[in-house]
Every structure is written in C-alpha cells, then in structure tokens.
Design a protein around this motif. Sequence first.
Motif, short mmCIF file in Angstrom:
data_model
loop_
_atom_site.label_atom_id
_atom_site.label_comp_id
_atom_site.label_asym_id
_atom_site.label_seq_id
_atom_site.Cartn_x
_atom_site.Cartn_y
_atom_site.Cartn_z
N GLY A 71 0.69 -1.24 0.01
CA GLY A 71 -0.10 -0.14 0.11
C GLY A 71 0.63 1.21 0.02
O GLY A 71 1.07 1.93 -0.95
N ARG A 72 1.22 1.65 1.03
CA ARG A 72 1.90 3.00 1.25
C ARG A 72 3.50 3.07 0.94
O ARG A 72 4.00 2.01 1.02
CB ARG A 72 1.80 3.39 2.69
CG ARG A 72 0.51 3.84 2.82
CD ARG A 72 0.28 4.80 3.89
NE ARG A 72 -0.73 4.64 4.84
CZ ARG A 72 -0.92 5.21 6.04
NH1 ARG A 72 -0.05 5.94 6.32
NH2 ARG A 72 -1.96 4.98 6.95
N GLU A 73 3.94 4.28 0.52
CA GLU A 73 5.38 4.25 0.40
C GLU A 73 5.77 4.99 1.89
O GLU A 73 5.10 5.71 2.45
CB GLU A 73 5.76 5.30 -0.72
CG GLU A 73 5.59 4.52 -1.83
CD GLU A 73 6.16 5.58 -3.25
OE1 GLU A 73 7.09 6.40 -2.89
OE2 GLU A 73 5.26 5.67 -4.15
N ALA A 74 7.09 4.80 2.02
CA ALA A 74 7.65 5.51 3.19
C ALA A 74 8.09 7.03 2.88
O ALA A 74 8.54 7.15 2.04
CB ALA A 74 8.95 4.82 3.37
N SER A 75 7.65 7.79 3.39
CA SER A 75 7.49 9.42 3.19
C SER A 75 8.66 10.03 4.04
O SER A 75 9.10 11.18 3.78
CB SER A 75 6.07 9.83 3.44
OG SER A 75 5.68 9.97 4.95
N TYR A 76 9.04 9.40 5.08
CA TYR A 76 10.14 9.98 6.10
C TYR A 76 9.51 11.01 6.67
O TYR A 76 10.26 12.10 7.19
CB TYR A 76 11.50 10.31 5.38
CG TYR A 76 12.09 9.04 4.75
CD1 TYR A 76 12.63 8.03 5.50
CD2 TYR A 76 11.76 8.61 3.48
CE1 TYR A 76 13.07 6.94 5.03
CE2 TYR A 76 12.28 7.34 2.94
CZ TYR A 76 12.92 6.71 3.72
OH TYR A 76 13.50 5.36 3.14
N ARG A 77 8.23 11.05 6.82
CA ARG A 77 7.77 12.10 7.82
C ARG A 77 6.83 11.55 8.79
O ARG A 77 6.13 10.67 8.40
CB ARG A 77 6.98 13.20 6.94
CG ARG A 77 7.89 13.83 5.86
CD ARG A 77 7.13 14.87 5.00
NE ARG A 77 7.31 16.13 5.80
CZ ARG A 77 7.05 17.41 5.29
NH1 ARG A 77 6.27 17.54 4.46
NH2 ARG A 77 7.46 18.58 5.89
N VAL A 78 6.28 11.95 9.84
CA VAL A 78 5.23 11.59 10.60
C VAL A 78 4.59 12.91 11.32
O VAL A 78 5.22 14.00 11.21
CB VAL A 78 6.04 10.88 12.05
CG1 VAL A 78 6.69 9.50 11.61
CG2 VAL A 78 6.94 11.65 12.76
#
Length: 132
Positions: A71-78
């Motif tokens: 599903g998702r890609e790692a965005s390196y943001r939280v």
Amino acid sequence: MAELATTPLTGKALLQKVKELPNVPRRETAKACGYYSKIKNNQVRVNLAEFYDALLAAKGVALESTKDGRGREASYRVSVHQNGQIVIGANYTQQLGLKPGDEFEIKLGYKHIRLVKIGDSQDGSETDTNEA
C-alpha cells in the motif's frame, strides 16, 4: 485495423510493432500489441497502463517503486496524532534493522528528536542515531 497479438509483446518486438503503426490511434496500437482483455459479452478492454509500462521498459526506462507491495510508500515524515503520540512505521524500523524489544533513549533538541539506542556509545559519535 491491425491484427491483434495473442500475447502481449515486449522489448524489441514491441518497439518494432509500434514503429509499424505510426498513424494508428494509441488504443488500437495497444490492442495490436496484445495489451487487451476480453470482458462481458465478448467486449475488448484495452490495458493502456500495462502497454505504457511495457513500452517504457522496452525503451530502458525503469519505473520501479519503493513500495513494499502493501500500500503505502515511506515518506520519512510523521505527524502527531490527536492523542499526542507519534508512531514510527514498520518501514523505518525494518530499514534500520531494529528488532522487537530494542530500547532507545529520547533526546530532545531545539527542532529535532534524537533516538539513541541504549547500549550504543553515548559520546555523540554513535552511528545508529536517528532524528525524527
């Protein structure tokens, strides 16, 4: 109308077929190259996305994704959740080689949070520190 291929063409064969059909609409070109499927009532559905992907691959353009297939890609943001918590996803812990039970000391900076793995050197030269 061009003759329909029974299996989708790839590589040089695909590029050659596209060159042979310069004035044919793109849907017809995709069908002629085998990028179609039959649906209800024997109708033909053209698979343009697969056709374009194969065409780009034949031209040597790689479109590999960093997605893990779920599903998702790692965005390196939280972001901070409504309950005030920050959750770091499994993608990040896997990339860092972290295992269940690993413990960290939280060090607050002016505009960052540093996680220092407990047991690593504490002299500021640690290699396994991460900023969030």
